[in-house]
Scaffold this active site. Structure first.
Site, PDB file in Angstrom:
ATOM      1  CB  SER A  98      -1.205  -0.123   0.956  1.00 27.05           C
ATOM      2  OG  SER A  98      -2.060   0.785   0.876  1.00 27.05           O
TER       3      SER A  98
ATOM      4  CE1 TYR B  76      -3.844  14.215   2.587  1.00 30.10           C
ATOM      5  CE2 TYR B  76      -3.835  12.062   2.024  1.00 30.10           C
ATOM      6  CZ  TYR B  76      -3.257  13.457   2.671  1.00 30.10           C
ATOM      7  OH  TYR B  76      -2.110  12.587   3.951  1.00 30.10           O
TER       8      TYR B  76
ATOM      9  NE  ARG C  46      -5.681   3.624  -0.964  1.00 31.57           N
ATOM     10  CZ  ARG C  46      -4.492   3.175   0.125  1.00 31.57           C
ATOM     11  NH1 ARG C  46      -4.309   3.809   1.381  1.00 31.57           N
ATOM     12  NH2 ARG C  46      -4.150   2.094  -0.016  1.00 31.57           N
TER      13      ARG C  46
HETATM   14  C1  LIG Z   1       3.190   5.806   7.133  1.00 25.73           C
HETATM   15  C2  LIG Z   1       1.878   5.524   6.273  1.00 25.73           C
HETATM   16  C3  LIG Z   1       1.556   6.519   5.153  1.00 25.73           C
HETATM   17  C4  LIG Z   1       1.262   6.402   4.221  1.00 25.73           C
HETATM   18  N1  LIG Z   1       1.315   7.453   3.502  1.00 25.73           N
HETATM   19  C5  LIG Z   1       0.099   6.422   1.903  1.00 25.73           C
HETATM   20  C6  LIG Z   1       0.349   7.588   1.753  1.00 25.73           C
HETATM   21  O1  LIG Z   1       0.506   8.125   0.618  1.00 25.73           O
HETATM   22  N2  LIG Z   1      -1.292   7.643  -0.159  1.00 25.73           N
HETATM   23  C7  LIG Z   1      -2.577   6.495   0.982  1.00 25.73           C
HETATM   24  O2  LIG Z   1      -3.613   6.706   0.013  1.00 25.73           O
HETATM   25  N3  LIG Z   1      -2.196   5.979   2.248  1.00 25.73           N
HETATM   26  C8  LIG Z   1      -1.885   6.235   2.795  1.00 25.73           C
HETATM   27  N4  LIG Z   1      -1.107   5.663   3.890  1.00 25.73           N
HETATM   28  C9  LIG Z   1      -2.330   4.373   4.271  1.00 25.73           C
HETATM   29  C10 LIG Z   1      -1.880   3.773   3.829  1.00 25.73           C
HETATM   30  O3  LIG Z   1      -1.527   2.915   2.564  1.00 25.73           O
HETATM   31  C11 LIG Z   1      -3.197   2.247   4.452  1.00 25.73           C
HETATM   32  O4  LIG Z   1      -3.931   2.695   3.642  1.00 25.73           O
HETATM   33  C12 LIG Z   1      -3.351   1.725   5.991  1.00 25.73           C
HETATM   34  O5  LIG Z   1      -2.287   2.155   6.681  1.00 25.73           O
HETATM   35  C13 LIG Z   1      -4.255   0.847   6.428  1.00 25.73           C
HETATM   36  O6  LIG Z   1      -3.446  -0.819   6.048  1.00 25.73           O
HETATM   37  P1  LIG Z   1      -3.137  -1.059   7.203  1.00 25.73           P
HETATM   38  O7  LIG Z   1      -3.849  -0.869   8.422  1.00 25.73           O
HETATM   39  O8  LIG Z   1      -2.150  -2.346   6.387  1.00 25.73           O
HETATM   40  O9  LIG Z   1      -1.456  -0.383   8.339  1.00 25.73           O
HETATM   41  C14 LIG Z   1      -0.775   5.431   4.507  1.00 25.73           C
HETATM   42  C15 LIG Z   1      -0.026   4.983   5.834  1.00 25.73           C
HETATM   43  C16 LIG Z   1       1.031   4.648   6.331  1.00 25.73           C
HETATM   44  C17 LIG Z   1       1.213   3.824   7.630  1.00 25.73           C
END
Ligand SMILES: Cc1cc2nc3c(=O)[nH]c(=O)nc-3n(C[C@H](O)[C@H](O)[C@H](O)COP(=O)(O)O)c2cc1C
Ligand SMILES: Cc1cc2nc3c(=O)[nH]c(=O)nc-3n(C[C@H](O)[C@H](O)[C@H](O)COP(=O)(O)OP(=O)(O)OC[C@H]3O[C@@H](n4cnc5c(N)ncnc54)[C@H](O)[C@@H]3O)c2cc1C
Length: 785
Positions: A420, A580, A628
Site C-alpha cells: 500500500s 486531500y 483511492r
Molecule cells: C506511514 C504511512 C504512510 C501512509 N501514506 C499514504 C499515502 O501516501 N497514500 C495513501 O493513499 N495512503 C497512505 N497511507 C495509508 C495506507 O496506505 C493504508 O491505507 C493504511 O495504513 C491502512 O493499511 P494497514 O492497516 O495495512 O496499515 C499511509 C499509511 C502509513 C502507515
C-alpha cells in the site's frame, strides 16, 4: 440468598439450577408466564464448544442435553439449482421445548421453585429478594422499566423472518435461496429431533411487502413459503406453532439489542439483565441460547468466587460478559448484513456465493475452513485458480487464492498482494533518490504482486510536507525511472505511481516533528474545494479553488501522468481519499460550494472526474488506473457506504479499472470502528454492487485474511501497509507461514527459503504440542469461535 429469576427461558432456568447446585441453602424461584410445557419455537443450535461449557458447568443436565442432541457436520448451500456442501462444522440441534424441559426437571430435582402461569408486572412484587434476574427475553419489560440505567439500544433490522417447522428431516444445516418476481427469499433449515426440523424463512422488508405477505393470513403465508421452497421439503408441509400470533405478526424484524449497563439497583435488590433481555445476536449465527446459558454460567461463577460480595460479583459479571457478547455481536452484525443483502451476492458464481456465505461473519477464515474440510477448500482453491488461468500440476499443492494472478488491461500481477502507498517524508525538493530506491526496491523483492509509491505531488504546493516526493520536473521523472528500472530488472513485481494533491492538509511538518501541524515558517498558500481549517484553530486556512486553479491543477496532474508513463510505471493511482484536495470535493463535510462543483454527489464528483478523465487520456490505454477513495467519513452527515458505491460507479464509468477502498481521515471528528479487516466490507459492497474490481485495505495482516477476502470475492487485491514497514518480505514470509512452498523467491535469497519454512514448521509443531489442542481447536480459539 433469596433469588428470583423473572422469566423461565434457558437463561433463568440455567442460572437457577447452577446457583442451587452451588449452595442448596439458597431460596431460588423462577417465575414464568407460560405453562410448563408451553413454549413458542422449534429447535435451537449450539456449537460443539458450547457443549463443553455445559458439561463443565453441570454434568447431569449436560448429559441429558447431549442425549437429546442431533449432531451434524455438513452445511449445504442451495442456489440456482446448485447444491454446495462443506463439512466439519460441528453443530447440534435440540428442540427448544426439550431443552427447557430438561432444565426444568433438573431445577426441580435440585429444589428450585418453578412458578408457572404468572405474568410478572413488576420486580417490586418480590420485595424479599436479595437478587432479581431480569431474564424475561427479547421484549424484556424490566429492561424497559429501568431503561434509564440499562440504556438499551434496539436496532430493528431490515429483514422479516418467520420461525416455522417441518417434518422433512434435513441431513445438513441447509441454506436455500429462491428468487421471486419481488426479490430473493432465503431459508435456514436444520433438523433438531427424530421427526422435526426448524425452517426459518427470511427476506428484506420491502420484498416481503411487495410479495403481499404483509396482508396475508397465516395459512396463506405458509402456503406461499411451501410453494417457494417445495423442492427442499420432500412433499412435507411447513408448520407454525405461534398459534397466539395472527397473520403477518408472526413475521418479525430482528431487533439487535445492546445495553450499556446490565445491573440496576431497585432500592432493595440488584436487578440484573441476562440472556436476550441484555443482548441479542442474529439467529443466523445460532448464538442466542449459547449466550444466555453462558451468561448464567459466568454470573454463577462470579458469585461463587466472591462470597459475601454480591456487588463485586455483579460488576465482574457485567465486565466479562459485555466483552464476550460484543465479540459475538460483531460477528452477528456481519452475518445479519450478509443475509440482508443477499441480492448483492447472488450474481457471484454459486461456488463463490457459498464460500462468501460460509465466511460471512469474518470469524470463520480460509484456514479455519481448511481445518474443517480440507477437501472442500482444496477443490475451491482449484476452482479459483482455474478462473485466474492457473492449472496446477498433479504433484503440486493447490494455489492459495492470494497467489493467483490478477489482470487489469494489459498488466498481470503475479499475486493479489499490493504494498500500500505509504508516505515516507524523505525527499529533498521532491526528488526520489536513494531512500526510495532502497525502500521500494526491497519491498518489490519481498514477494508482493505490486508496490505502490507513496502519494507523489504534481506541483510543489501539492505536497503535504516539504519532504514529500514530487513529479513536477524531469529530474524527478528520471529519479523515479531509476527506481522503476530497478524493480523491473531485479524483480517480477509491478510498480504503481500514486498521484495526489494535499489540498487543505498541505504545508505541514513531517510527522515526527508534529503530525498535521503547520510549518513553523515558509508555509505556502492552501487550496481546497471550500475554505477549510483541517485542525480547528491550528491549521492554516485554505481558500476555495477558482476555475483557474482547477485548470492549473488539472494540467499539473496530466503532466505528472505523462512523466509517470515515461518513467515506466505499470499502473497509476489517483488519490481521491483522506481529505486531500480531490477528496475535499467529494465529501459534503469539506465541500460547501454553491456552484456546479458543490451540492449533490454528482456535482461534488465533477472536478475529481474531470481530473481523472484528463489523466486517463494521457495515460497509455494498455495500462490500468485505480482510484483511492474514502468509502466512509465516519462522521454523521459525511460520506457513507451507500455514497461510496455511487462514487465507484462514477469512476468506473470514467474508465477506472480498480477502486482502492480506504476510509476516513477527512475530518478530525471521525469515529472509525476499527477491527481486523475493518474496511473490507466497503470493498465488498463496491465490488459486488458497482461490479468493479477493488482493492481492500486496512488491518489486513495475515495470509489467512488475504485468502479469505479474495476467495469470498470481497476484493480482487489486498493492499498491506504497516506490516510491510515491519517486514519488506511480508508476502514471502506469509507464504511460508501457511505452508505454501511453491512461491518463487528472488534467486539471491533462495538460501533463506527452506530455513524459514523449516523453522516455522517447528514452531507450529511446538505450539500445538504445548497447547495440547488439535489444529482446529487452536484455530477456533484464535478466532474466538
Ligand atoms: C506511514 C504511512 C504512510 C501512509 N501514506 C499514504 C499515502 O501516501 N497514500 C495513501 O493513499 N495512503 C497512505 N497511507 C495509508 C495506507 O496506505 C493504508 O491505507 C493504511 O495504513 C491502512 O493499511 P494497514 O492497516 O495495512 O496499515 C499511509 C499509511 C502509513 C502507515
Ligand atoms: C427464529 C429464531 C431462531 C433462533 N435460533 C436459535 C438458534 O439456532 N440457536 C440459539 O442458540 N438461539 C436461537 N434463537 C434465540 C433463542 O431462542 C434465545 O436467544 C434464547 O432463548 C434466549 O434465552 P432467554 O432465556 O434469555 O430468553 P427466552 O428464551 O426468550 O426466555 C424468556 C422467558 O421469559 C418469559 N417472560 C417474559 N416476560 C415475562 C413476564 N413478564 N413474566 C414472566 N415470564 C416472562 C417468557 O415467556 C420466556 O419463557 C432463535 C430465536 C429466534 C427468534
Amino acid at each position: 440468598m433469596n433469588i428470583v429469576c423473572i422469566g423461565g427461558g434457558p437463561a433463568g432456568l440455567y442460572f437457577a439450577l447452577l446457583m442451587k447446585q452451588q449452595d442448596p441453602a439458597h431460596r431460588i424461584r423462577v417465575v414464568e408466564r407460560n405453562r410448563p410445557y408451553d413454549t413458542f419455537g422449534w429447535g435451537v443450535v449450539f456449537s460443539d464448544q458450547t457443549l463443553g461449557n455445559l458439561q463443565a458447568a453441570d454434568a447431569p443436565s449436560a448429559s441429558e442435553i447431549l442425549d437429546a442432541f442431533n449432531h451434524w457436520d455438513d452445511i449445504a448451500v442451495n442456489i440456482r439449482g446448485h447444491r454446495i456442501v462443506s463439512s466439519g462444522h460441528g453443530f447440534c440441534g435440540i428442540g427448544r421445548k426439550r431443552l427447557l424441559n430438561i432444565l426444568q426437571k433438573r431445577c426441580e430435582a435440585l429444589g428450585v421453585e418453578l412458578v408457572f402461569e404468572t405474568d410478572v408486572t413488576s420486580d417490586e412484587q418480590y420485595a424479599d429478594a436479595d437478587l432479581i434476574i431480569a431474564c424475561d427475553g427479547l421484549n424484556s419489560r424490566l429492561r424497559s422499566k429501568y431503561a434509564a440505567t440499562y440504556r438499551p439500544d434496539v436496532d430493528t433490522r431490515r429483514c422479516r423472518f418467520v420461525w416455522l417447522g417441518t417434518h422433512h428431516l434435513f441431513d445438513a444445516f441447509t441454506f436455500a435461496f429462491e428468487e421471486t418476481p419481488w426479490g430473493w427469499f432465503q431459508a435456514h433449515a436444520y433438523r433438531f429431533d427424530d421427526t422435526t426440523s426448524t425452517f426459518i424463512v427470511e427476506t428484506p422488508e420491502e420484498v416481503w411487502c411487495a410479495a403481499g405477505l404483509d396482508t396475508m393470513e397465516k395459512d396463506e403465508a405458509i402456503a406461499f413459503c411451501e410453494k417457494l421452497f417445495a423442492r427442499y421439503l420432500g412433499g412435507h408441509k411447513l408448520m407454525s406453532n405461534a398459534s397466539h400470533l395472527r397473520g403477518s405478526a408472526q413475521w418479525i424484524r430482528f431487533p439487535r439489542v445492546v445495553c450499556e449497563r446490565w445491573v440496576h439497583d431497585n432500592g432493595r435488590a440488584p436487578v440484573v439483565l441476562m440472556g436476550d433481555a441484555a443482548h441479542t445476536a442474529h439467529f443466523s449465527i445460532g448464538s442466542g441460547t449459547k449466550l444466555a446459558v453462558e451468561d448464567a454460567i459466568e454470573l454463577a461463577r462470579a458469585i461463587g468466587r466472591t462470597p459475601g460480595d454480591l456487588r463485586g460479583a455483579l460488576a465482574a459479571y457485567e465486565a466479562t460478559r459485555a466483552i464476550e457478547v460484543l465479540r459475538i455481536q460483531n460477528a452477528a452484525r456481519n452475518s445479519t448484513e450478509w443475509f440482508e443483502h443477499v441480492d448483492r451476492y447472488v450474481n457471484l458464481p454459486p461456488e463463490q456465493f457459498a464460500y462468501s456465505l460460509l465466511t460471512r461473519s469474518q470469524r470463520i477464515s480460509h484456514e479455519n475452513l481448511r481445518l474443517r474440510d480440507r477437501a472442500y477448500v482444496e477443490t475451491y482453491e482449484d476452482w479459483i485458480a482455474n478462473r485466474a488461468g492457473v492449472a496446477r500440476a498433479p504433484a503440486q499443492a493447490p494455489v492459495p487464492p492470494m497467489f493467483t494472478p490478477f489482470t487489469a488491461r494489459d498488466v498481470t500481477l503475479k499475486n493479489r498482494v499490493v504494498v500500500s502507498p505509504m508516505a515516507q517524508y524523505s525527499c529533498i525538493d521532491g526528488m526520489p533518490a536513494d531512500y526510495h530506491l532502497v525502500h521500494l526496491g526491497s519491498r518489490a523483492m519481498g514477494g508482493a504482486g505490486m508496490v505502490v509509491a507513496e502519494m507523489t505531488c504534481p506541483s510543489p504546493d501539492a505536497r503535504i510536507t516539504p519532504a514529500c516526493p514530487g513529479l513536477w520536473n524531469v529530474a524527478q521523472r528520471d529519479g523515479w525511472k531509476r527506481i522503476v528500472d530497478f524493480v523491473h530488472e531485479h524483480t517480477d513485481a509491478k510498480i504503481a505511481m500514486q498521484l495526489g494533491h494535499a489540498g487543505a492538509k498541505g504545508s505541514t511538518r513531517v510527522p515526527w516533528e508534529g503530525e498535521d501541524l503547520p510549518l513553523p515558517a515558509d508555509n505556502w498558500p492552501l487550496i481546497s474545494a471550500s475554505p477549510l481549517q483541517y485542525l480547528d484553530g491550528v491549521s492554516d486556512w485554505s481558500r476555495a479553488m477558482t476555475r483557474d486553479d482547477m485548470d492549473r491543477v488539472l494540467d499539473d496532474f496530466v503532466r505528472a501522468t505523462r512523466w509517470s508513463a515515461e518513467a515506466g510505471f505499470d499502473w497509476l493511482e489517483l488519490h481521491c481519499a483522506h481529505g486531500y484536495l480531490l477528496s475535499s470535493f467529494i465529501s459534503p463535510l469539506t465541500n460547501l460550494r454553491t456552484d456546479e462543483y458543490g451540492g449533490s454527489l454528482g456535482n461534488r464528483l465533477r472536478y475529481p472526474l474531470e481530473v481523472f478523465a484528463a489523466m486517463r487520456v494521457a495515460w497509455p490505454s494498455g495500462l490500468p488506473m485505480s482510484v483511492r477513495i474514502s468509502a466512509h467519513d465516519w462522521v454523521e452527515g459525511g460520506i457513507t457506504a451507500d455514497d461510496a458505491v455511487e462514487i465507484a460507479r462514477a469512476f468506473k464509468a470514467a474508465g477506472a479499472d480498480v477502486i482502492d477502498c480506504s476510509s476516513g481521515q477527512v475530518s478530525k471528528k471521525q469515529k472509525p470502528v476499527y477491527g481486523r479487516m475493518y474496511q473490507t466490507p466497503f470493498s465488498d459492497r463496491i465490488r459486488n454492487e458497482a461490479d468493479v474490481p477493488t482493492i481492500a485495505v486496512g488491518a489486513i495482516s495475515e495470509a489467512d485474511h488475504v485468502n479469505s477476502i479474495i476467495a469470498a470475492g470481497r476484493a480482487d487485491l489486498c493492499a498491506i501497509a504497516r506490516p510491510h514497514l515491519a517486514n519488506p518480505a511480508w508476502t514471502l514470509t506469509e507464504a511460508a507461514k501457511i505452508g505454501y512452498l511453491d512461491l518463487a523467491w528472488p534467486k539471491q535469497y533462495r538460501a533463506a527459503k527452506m530455513q524459514l519454512e523449516r523453522n516455522l514448521e517447528r514452531e507450529r509443531a511446538a505450539a500445538a504440542q504445548s497447547a495440547g489442542l488439535s489444529p482446529l481447536e487452536q484455530a477456533n480459539r484464535a478466532m474466538g469461535v
